[in-house]
Design a protein around this motif. Structure first.
Motif, PDB file in Angstrom:
ATOM      1  N   ILE A 573       3.075  34.919  34.094  1.00 27.19           N
ATOM      2  CA  ILE A 573       3.885  36.136  34.143  1.00 27.19           C
ATOM      3  C   ILE A 573       5.125  35.888  34.989  1.00 27.19           C
ATOM      4  N   PHE A 574       6.255  36.379  34.498  1.00 24.40           N
ATOM      5  CA  PHE A 574       7.541  36.236  35.180  1.00 24.40           C
ATOM      6  C   PHE A 574       8.226  37.597  35.104  1.00 24.40           C
ATOM      7  N   VAL A 575       8.472  38.215  36.257  1.00 24.99           N
ATOM      8  CA  VAL A 575       9.135  39.517  36.320  1.00 24.99           C
ATOM      9  C   VAL A 575      10.391  39.383  37.171  1.00 24.99           C
ATOM     10  N   SER A 576      11.523  39.872  36.639  1.00 21.68           N
ATOM     11  CA  SER A 576      12.807  39.760  37.324  1.00 21.68           C
ATOM     12  C   SER A 576      13.479  41.125  37.357  1.00 21.68           C
ATOM     13  N   GLY A 577      14.069  41.474  38.506  1.00 21.68           N
ATOM     14  CA  GLY A 577      14.729  42.770  38.663  1.00 21.68           C
ATOM     15  C   GLY A 577      16.212  42.625  38.969  1.00 21.68           C
ATOM     16  N   LEU A 578      16.948  43.728  38.795  1.00 26.43           N
ATOM     17  CA  LEU A 578      18.383  43.730  39.056  1.00 26.43           C
ATOM     18  C   LEU A 578      18.784  45.008  39.769  1.00 26.43           C
ATOM     19  N   PHE A 579      19.578  44.831  40.839  1.00 33.91           N
ATOM     20  CA  PHE A 579      20.281  45.929  41.489  1.00 33.91           C
ATOM     21  C   PHE A 579      21.720  45.459  41.668  1.00 33.91           C
ATOM     22  N   GLY A 580      22.654  46.176  41.077  1.00 36.12           N
ATOM     23  CA  GLY A 580      24.040  45.723  41.106  1.00 36.12           C
ATOM     24  C   GLY A 580      25.025  46.853  41.293  1.00 36.12           C
ATOM     25  N   TYR A 581      26.223  46.483  41.748  1.00 37.62           N
ATOM     26  CA  TYR A 581      27.277  47.467  41.988  1.00 37.62           C
ATOM     27  C   TYR A 581      28.622  46.801  41.708  1.00 37.62           C
ATOM     28  N   THR A 582      29.518  47.512  41.014  1.00 32.85           N
ATOM     29  CA  THR A 582      30.871  47.017  40.804  1.00 32.85           C
ATOM     30  C   THR A 582      31.875  48.086  41.190  1.00 32.85           C
ATOM     31  N   ASN A 583      32.951  47.639  41.827  1.00 30.12           N
ATOM     32  CA  ASN A 583      34.085  48.490  42.168  1.00 30.12           C
ATOM     33  C   ASN A 583      35.291  47.947  41.422  1.00 30.12           C
ATOM     34  N   ASN A 584      35.955  48.795  40.635  1.00 31.15           N
ATOM     35  CA  ASN A 584      37.024  48.359  39.742  1.00 31.15           C
ATOM     36  C   ASN A 584      38.283  49.175  39.987  1.00 31.15           C
ATOM     37  N   SER A 585      39.425  48.487  39.930  1.00 24.74           N
ATOM     38  CA  SER A 585      40.682  49.211  40.119  1.00 24.74           C
ATOM     39  C   SER A 585      41.824  48.478  39.426  1.00 24.74           C
ATOM     40  N   ARG A 586      42.887  49.253  39.172  1.00 23.50           N
ATOM     41  CA  ARG A 586      44.128  48.722  38.605  1.00 23.50           C
ATOM     42  C   ARG A 586      45.286  49.219  39.437  1.00 23.50           C
ATOM     43  N   GLU A 587      46.235  48.312  39.721  1.00 29.36           N
ATOM     44  CA  GLU A 587      47.453  48.680  40.434  1.00 29.36           C
ATOM     45  C   GLU A 587      48.649  48.267  39.588  1.00 29.36           C
ATOM     46  N   GLY A 588      49.476  49.231  39.192  1.00 32.70           N
ATOM     47  CA  GLY A 588      50.649  48.937  38.382  1.00 32.70           C
ATOM     48  C   GLY A 588      51.840  48.555  39.225  1.00 32.70           C
ATOM     49  N   LEU A 589      52.539  47.488  38.846  1.00 37.40           N
ATOM     50  CA  LEU A 589      53.748  47.044  39.543  1.00 37.40           C
ATOM     51  C   LEU A 589      55.007  47.401  38.774  1.00 37.40           C
ATOM     52  N   PHE A 590      54.874  47.796  37.511  1.00 40.87           N
ATOM     53  CA  PHE A 590      55.966  48.359  36.707  1.00 40.87           C
ATOM     54  C   PHE A 590      55.661  49.835  36.460  1.00 40.87           C
ATOM     55  N   GLN A 591      56.677  50.656  36.403  1.00 41.11           N
ATOM     56  CA  GLN A 591      56.494  52.059  36.017  1.00 41.11           C
ATOM     57  C   GLN A 591      57.119  52.261  34.650  1.00 41.11           C
ATOM     58  N   HIS A 592      56.274  52.376  33.647  1.00 41.20           N
ATOM     59  CA  HIS A 592      56.712  52.534  32.267  1.00 41.20           C
ATOM     60  C   HIS A 592      57.360  53.896  32.076  1.00 41.20           C
ATOM     61  N   TYR A 593      58.409  53.924  31.245  1.00 37.67           N
ATOM     62  CA  TYR A 593      59.169  55.166  31.073  1.00 37.67           C
ATOM     63  C   TYR A 593      58.351  56.277  30.428  1.00 37.67           C
ATOM     64  N   LEU A 594      57.256  55.967  29.742  1.00 39.50           N
ATOM     65  CA  LEU A 594      56.456  56.992  29.078  1.00 39.50           C
ATOM     66  C   LEU A 594      55.169  57.343  29.829  1.00 39.50           C
ATOM     67  N   TYR A 595      54.733  56.479  30.771  1.00 40.37           N
ATOM     68  CA  TYR A 595      53.405  56.644  31.374  1.00 40.37           C
ATOM     69  C   TYR A 595      53.524  56.810  32.888  1.00 40.37           C
ATOM     70  N   PRO A 596      53.394  58.031  33.386  1.00 43.60           N
ATOM     71  CA  PRO A 596      53.454  58.232  34.849  1.00 43.60           C
ATOM     72  C   PRO A 596      52.361  57.458  35.587  1.00 43.60           C
ATOM     73  N   SER A 597      51.212  57.241  34.938  1.00 43.94           N
ATOM     74  CA  SER A 597      50.088  56.573  35.614  1.00 43.94           C
ATOM     75  C   SER A 597      50.247  55.065  35.659  1.00 43.94           C
ATOM     76  N   SER A 598      51.336  54.537  35.088  1.00 44.87           N
ATOM     77  CA  SER A 598      51.474  53.090  35.002  1.00 44.87           C
ATOM     78  C   SER A 598      51.737  52.441  36.350  1.00 44.87           C
ATOM     79  N   TYR A 599      52.294  53.199  37.307  1.00 39.56           N
ATOM     80  CA  TYR A 599      52.725  52.606  38.577  1.00 39.56           C
ATOM     81  C   TYR A 599      51.770  52.963  39.705  1.00 39.56           C
ATOM     82  N   GLY A 600      51.564  52.006  40.596  1.00 36.72           N
ATOM     83  CA  GLY A 600      50.758  52.239  41.784  1.00 36.72           C
ATOM     84  C   GLY A 600      49.272  52.092  41.532  1.00 36.72           C
TER      85      GLY A 600
END
Length: 958
Positions: A573-600
Motif C-alpha cells: 500500500i502506498f498513500v500520498s497526500g497534498l497540501f498546497g498554496y499558490t499566490n499569483n499576481s500580474r503587474e502591468g508596465l504599459f498602460q493600454h489606451y483601451l484597458y484601465p487595468s493594464s497598468y500597475g
C-alpha cells in the motif's frame, strides 16, 4: 603457534564485525535462458565501490552498514535494471538471489531509457515486490507508448501534458505561466538526463505528489556516471540533422571528489520541414563532494543555447498544392532562406543538492536551484499594411473561387493565384522579403516629427525574461523493512517579465507603438497608444525597444507532500497526500489606451490545493498482481489561465477555480521471465479546466452599450481573446501491453489502447476584444456595468470528442537479440479515432442568433442544420512500419555501439498529428456559406507527420 595466532585473530575480529554490523550483499546475474551474464557493471549509488560481475555472473558488496540502498546494473545490449534493498543490523549476508537481465527493446539515445525492477525470482529473495511495481520506470505498455507511439504524438489516456510533473534534482521544471515543461533547456544532454524514475499516469510517487500524467524524476549526481569518456555522433533527418556530444566522468576520487562534464551540439542547415534550421549548444557540469559515507553534496550547472525556426500549420488546400513539408514562415533574402518564426534563448539552471543519511533509518535530501535567462520568439508585424503571409486567405485560389458573380478582375485573380501555387512561384508562395524592404522605403512613410520613415513591416520578438528560485526537501524514514514514511516540501518563487521588442526594422527607421486599428478621434498623428504613460515623442521605437506590451507575472507556490508505504500480508500500500498554496499576481508596465487595468499591480489570486493518491497492490503470487491506483486532488490554474488577456489587461478570468481531478484505474499484471502483461481499465474525470485562445474573428457582431444604455455596434471583425471556462472532461478506456519471449533471442510485443475522451458539460465562453476594451452591459439586476470582457454564453460541447491525440491505437512488434551483441526489430502501429478540438464560440447561441433580431435564429437554422455544419472534424486513420537495428563491440576497455532506426518506412504522408478549427467566421450565415462553398476559405489548419525519417547513432566509450 600459528594456530593460536589464527584463533586470536579470528576472535579479535569477530566482535568488531558484530559491533559495526557490516553485511555482505551478493547476487547472480542471468539472462532469460538462465545462463550467466558476465562483465555487467553494478553501481551502488552513493558509494564508490562499483563492481563487475565475474564469469558466472556473481557480484558482491562487502561491509555494508544498515540502511537503504539502490543499485544500477548495466550491460551493453541489455536493459538497465534498478533495484532497491534494505540492510538490517541482524544480517551478516544478504542474498538478492538470481537477477534476470533482458535484452534491450529500444534504440539507444532516442528518448527515455528502460528501467525495470521486475522481481522474476518468485520467493527467491527478501526483496518486496513493491519495489518491482512501484519503482518501475516503464512497464510494457508505457515503454511501447513512449518509444514507438510517442513519435506520432500519441498521448496515453488522452491526458494533457500540462498535468505532468517533471523534476530535475528534486526541483519541478514545470513553467508557472503555462504549465509546460521546456525540455529544450537541457536538450541534447541525453547521456546526462537518462535513467529517470517514472510513476506513470496518476500513480503516487516518492518524490512529488504530481498531477495526472506521470511524475518523472531525475538526479544528475556526478558520481553516478560511468568513469571515463563517451563520444557520440548521430545523423538524422528530423528537426536537426547532426548531433555530436562528449561526456567525461572522473569517478569518485580517494579524497571524495567526483566530476562529470558534457558538451553537445545539434544542428541542421535545413530540417525535414522546408525552410527550417536548427542550432543548439548544450552543456553540463556536475561536481560532487563526498564528506563521508553519510553525507555528500552536489553542484549542477545545466544549460542549452538554442536558435531554431518553426514550421506553419496549413489548410488542406495549401498542402494539396505544395505537399506536407510546406512551411509558410520563410522566404528568400539575398539568396538565402530566412524565417520569420525563430526561437532563440539561453536559460541556464544552477542547482545545489545535499544528501544526508541522518541515521540507519532516515535520510534527507535538500535542493536549492536558480534558473534565469531570456527566451525570444520572433514574428512579423505590420502597421497599416497588408498581411505579408503567403497563406493569407486573399492569396489563395479558394477566396476568389467563392465569388458567385465575380467581376473581371476578381475572376482573373482565380487564375493568377492558382498559377502561383501550382507552379510554386516562391515570390508569392513564400515570404517576399524584398517586397517588405521596398514597402518600408516608401517616401509616404516619412514622419518629420520623428525624423525618419516608419515601418510598414517589421520583425518583433516576444520575450520571456524568467527568474525562478526553488528550494525543496525529500525526507524518508524507514520504520522497518516493510514500511516507510516520506515527506516532500517545496517552495517556488517565479518572476517573469514578458514583453515585445523590435527585432529588425527591415530598412525603416522606427516602428510606432500604436494600434493600427484604433479610431483616430482627435485627428492627430498619435493615437491608440499601447502605452499612454509615454509621451507622443516616445512612440517611435527603434531596434531593441519594447513595443506592444510589457508586464510582470509573479507566482509563489508551496507544496507539502506526506506519504507512507507499507506491506501487510499480500498487500502493498502506498498513500500520498497534498497540501498546497499558490499566490499569483500580474503587474502591468504599459498602460493600454483601451484597458484601465493594464497598468500597475492588479488583483492577486490565491488558491489552496489538497489531494490524495493511493496505490494498492495485491500479490496473487510472485508473478501475478492486481494493482489499483486512485487519485482525487485539485490543481491551481496557471498564470495564463488566470490573467486571460495578460498582454493588455489585468482582468481575471470570471469564476476561475481550481482544476479538480478524479482518477481511477485497475490493472492485472503478469511478470514472468517469459511473459509480461498489463491489462488496465481507467476512468479520469476533470472539472473546471480553463483554456485561452487568441485570433482574428470576422463577423463576430459584438455590441456594447453607451453611457446612456443605448446599444452601440462594434466594428465587424477584431482580434479576440477567447476564454473557455469551466470545462469538464471524461477520459475512459482500456490499455493492454504484452511482451512474450518466443525463444531466448526472439521477443514479441504488442499494445492496445481503446479510449473515449469527451466533454461532459457545456462550459462558458468569454470574449475580450482589442477593438472594444470595455464592454458596457446590463447585469442580472438590470444595472449597467463595465467589464473588459463579454459573456458569449454556453458552448454546447457536451459529448463532443476531445482533440489532440488518437483515441485508438495498436502496436505489434518483433525483436531478435543475438548473443553476439546485435539486434534487429520491427513494429507495426495503427492510429484511429483522432479529432480536432471543437471551436467553442461556433457552438454558442450567439453563433446562430441573428443580431438584427436578438434571440431569434437565422432563417433555416435547425438542430439538424447546426449538427451538419458543426460536425466534429475527424482525422484520417493511419498505420506505420518502423524498424531498428544495432551492434555493439567490446575491445578490451573500449566499447563501440552502432544503432539505427527508421520510422514510417512506407513514407505515409496522410497522417495528421494535430491542428485546430479556424474561428474566423463566428456567425452562422458566413460560416455556412464558406462550409458549403466547396472551396472553404477558413478550413481547419493541420500539422502533418513528417514522412519517412531515420536516426543513426554511433557511440564510443573509453
Amino acid at each position: 603457534m600459528i594456530k593460536k595466532l589464527s584463533l586470536v585473530s579470528l576472535f579479535t575480529l569477530l566482535p568488531a564485525s558484530f559491533y559495526f554490523a557490516q553485511t555482505t550483499v551478493f547476487a547472480y546475474l542471468k539472462d532469460a535462458d538462465g545462463k550467466p551474464i558476465e562483465r555487467a557493471e553494478v553501481d551502488l549509488k552513493g558509494n564508490d565501490n562499483d563492481v563487475t560481475a565475474d564469469k558466472i555472473g556473481y557480484f558482491q558488496f562487502v561491509d555494508l552498514q544498515p540502511g537503504h540502498y539502490q543499485i544500477l546494473i548495466a550491460k551493453p545490449n541489455y536493459e538497465t535494471k534498478v533495484m532497491e534493498f534494505d540492510v538490517t543490523s541482524d544480517e551478516k549476508r544478504k542474498d538478492l538471489g538470481s537477477i534476470t537481465l533482458y535484452p534491450t527493446l529500444t534504440n539507444a539515445d532516442q528518448g527515455l531509457t528502460i528501467i525495470d525492477s521486475d522481481n522474476s525470482d518468485e520467493g527467491g529473495n527478501n526483496q518486496s515486490s513493491t519495489v518491482g511495481l512501484l519503482q518501475s520506470s516503464q512497464d510494457v505498455f508505457s515503454r511501447i507508448a513512449a518509444f514507438d507511439l510517442g513519435f506520432y504524438w500519441f498521448r496515453p489516456r488522452g491526458i494533457d501534458g500540462r498535468s505532468v510533473e517533471s523534476m530535475l534534482n528534486g526541483v519541478s521544471m514545470v513553467e508557472s505561466d503555462n504549465g509546460n515543461v521546456d525540455f529544450g533547456n537541457w536538450g541534447g544532454l541525453n547521456e546526462i538526463t537518462r535513467y529517470p524514475e517514472i510513476s506513470a499516469n496518476h500513480a503516487p510517487s516518492e518524490y512529488a505528489f504530481g498531477g495526472n500524467s506521470s511524475v518523472i524524476y531525475k538526479n544528475t549526481k556526478a558520481s553516478d556516471y560511468r568513469k571515463g569518456s563517451q563520444l557520440t555522433y548521430s545523423l538524422t533527418n528530423r528537426n536537426y540533422t547532426n548531433r555530436l556530444s562528449y561526456r567525461y566522468s572522473s569517478g569518485m576520487s580517494s579524497k571524495g571528489w567526483a566530476f562529470t562534464g558534457m558538451i553537445a551540439r545539434r544542428w541542421a542547415q535545413e530540417g525535414i520541414q522546408d525552410g527550417t534550421f536548427y542550432d543548439a549548444y548544450s552543456g553540463y557540469l556536475g561536481i560532487e563532494k563526498k564528506f563521508n559515507d553519510n553525507h555528500s553534496m552536489t553542484f549542477n550547472a545545466i544549460g542549452s543555447k538554442y536558435n531554431r525556426s518553426t514550421s506553419s500549420p496549413n489548410t488542406q488546400e495549401v498542402y494539396d498544392f505544395r505537399g506536407i513539408h510546406y512551411n509558410s514562415y520563410w522566404g528568400w533574402q539575398d539568396g538565402e532562406k530566412r524565417s520569420e518564426r525563430v526561437r532563440r534563448g539561453f536559460q541556464p539552471l544552477l542547482q545545489l543538492q545535499d544528501f544526508w543519511k541522518i541515521n540507519k533509518k532516515s535520510q534527507l535530501w535538500t535542493s536549492v536551484s536558480y534558473q534565469f535567462g531570456k527566451d525570444y520568439s520572433s514574428r512579423l508585424d505590420w502597421y497599416r499594411a497588408n498581411n505579408p503571409s503567403p497563406t493569407y486567405y486573399r492569396n489563395l485560389p479558394s477566396y476568389w473561387l467563392n465569388y458567385k458573380n465575380p467581376a473581371p478582375a476578381q475572376a482573373e485573380n482565380i487564375g493568377i493565384t492558382t498559377d502561383w501555387w501550382t507552379n510554386d512561384d516562391q515570390s508569392h508562395t513564400q515570404i517576399n522579403w524584398d517586397n517588405l524592404y521596398n514597402a518600408n522605403r516608401n517616401g509616404d512613410l516619412y514622419m518629420p516629427q520623428f525624423g525618419g520613415r516608419r515601418a510598414a513591416y517589421y520583425l518583433v520578438d516576444d520575450v520571456k525574461d524568467d527568474k525562478t528560485f526553488n528550494v525543496s526537501t525529500h525526507y524518508t524514514y524507514n520504520f522497518n523493512d516493510t514500511s516507510r514514511f516520506i515527506l516532500n516540501v517545496s517552495y517556488q518563487n517565479y518572476k517573469s517579465e514578458q514583453y515585445r521588442e523590435v527585432n529588425d526594422l527591415l530598412g525603416a527607421d522606427f516602428a510606432l507603438n500604436m494600434d493600427a486599428f484604433a479610431s483616430n478621434t482627435d485627428a492627430g498623428s498619435v493615437w491608440g497608444k499601447y502605452n499612454i504613460q509615454e509621451s507622443d515623442a516616445s512612440v517611435a521605437k527603434r531596434e531593441g525597444d519594447k513595443i506592444g506590451y510589457d508586464y510582470i507575472f509573479r507566482r509563489q507556490e508551496v507544496k507539502v507532500n506526506p506519504a507512507v508505504k507499507f506491506s501487510t500480508g499480500k498487500f502493498d500500500i502506498f498513500v500520498s497526500g497534498l497540501f498546497g498554496y499558490t499566490n499569483n499576481s500580474r503587474e502591468g508596465l504599459f498602460q493600454h489606451y483601451l484597458y484601465p487595468s493594464s497598468y500597475g499591480k492588479g488583483e492577486q489570486k490565491n488558491f489552496w490545493n489538497v489531494g490524495v493518491k493511493g496505490q494498492i497492490t495485491y500479490r496473487i503470487n510472485g508473478r501475478n498482481f492486481l494493482v489499483y491506483n486512485g487519485a482525487y486532488f485539485s490543481q491551481s490554474p496557471f498564470l495564463n489561465d488566470i490573467y486571460f488577456n495578460a498582454r493588455v489587461s489585468g482582468v481575471v478570468t470570471p469564476n476561475i477555480k481550481n482544476v479538480v481531478i478524479d482518477a481511477n484505474d485497475l490493472s492485472y499484471v503478469i511478470a514472468t521471465p517469459i511473459v509480461k502483461v498489463r491489462l488496465t481499465g481507467y476512468l479520469v474525470n476533470t472539472q473546471n479546466e480553463t483554456s485561452v485562445q487568441r485570433y482574428f474573428a470576422q463577423g463576430v457582431k459584438l455590441t456594447t452599450l453607451s453611457e446612456n444604455g443605448d446599444q452601440t455596434p462594434v466594428q465587424d471583425g477584431a482580434f479576440i481573446t477567447q476564454v473557455l471556462a469551466g470545462a469538464n472532461k471524461r477520459n475512459m478506456g482500456v490499455e493492454l501491453g504484452a511482451q512474450v519471449k518466443i525463444t531466448p533471442t526472439l521477443t514479441a510485443s504488442g499494445l492496445l489502447s481503446l479510449g473515449q475522451y469527451t466533454y461532459t458539460n457545456n462550459p462558458t465562453v468569454y470574449f475580450a476584444s482589442d477593438a472594444v476594451g470595455t464592454f458596457r452591459e446590463l447585469d442580472g439586476n438590470g444595472n449597467l456595468v463595465s467589464r473588459s470582457y463579454t459573456n458569449m454564453g454556453e458552448a454546447t460541447l457536451k459529448n463532443y470528442k476531445q482533440g489532440g491525440t488518437p483515441q485508438e491505437a495498436y502496436n505489434i512488434g518483433l525483436r531478435y537479440s543475438s548473443p553476439k551483441y546485435w539486434w534487429v526489430g520491427a513494429n507495426w502501429n495503427y492510429f484511429g479515432h483522432s479529432y480536432l478540438d471543437p471551436s467553442p464560440v461556433t457552438r454558442t447561441e450567439r453563433f446562430y442568433s441573428n443580431p438584427n433580431t436578438p434571440g431569434v435564429p437565422y432563417d433555416n437554422v435547425t438542430d439538424e442544420e447546426l449538427a451538419r455544419v458543426l460536425t466534429p472534424t475527424k482525422l484520417p486513420s493511419s498505420f506505420f512500419l518502423n524498424a531498428n537495428a544495432g551492434k555493439s563491440w567490446m575491445f578490451g576497455k573500449y566499447y563501440v555501439l552502432v544503432s539505427a532506426s527508421v520510422n514510417n518506412i512506407l513514407n505515409n504522408k496522410n497522417y495528421i498529428t494535430g491542428g485546430f478549427e479556424q474561428t474566423r467566421n463566428v456567425n452562422y450565415n458566413d460560416y455556412a456559406n464558406d462550409y458549403d462553398s466547396g472551396n472553404m476559405v477558413f478550413a481547419p489548419k493541420y500539422w502533418y507527420s513528417q514522412g519517412r525519417s531515420y536516426f543513426v547513432n554511433l557511440q564510443f566509450r573509453f
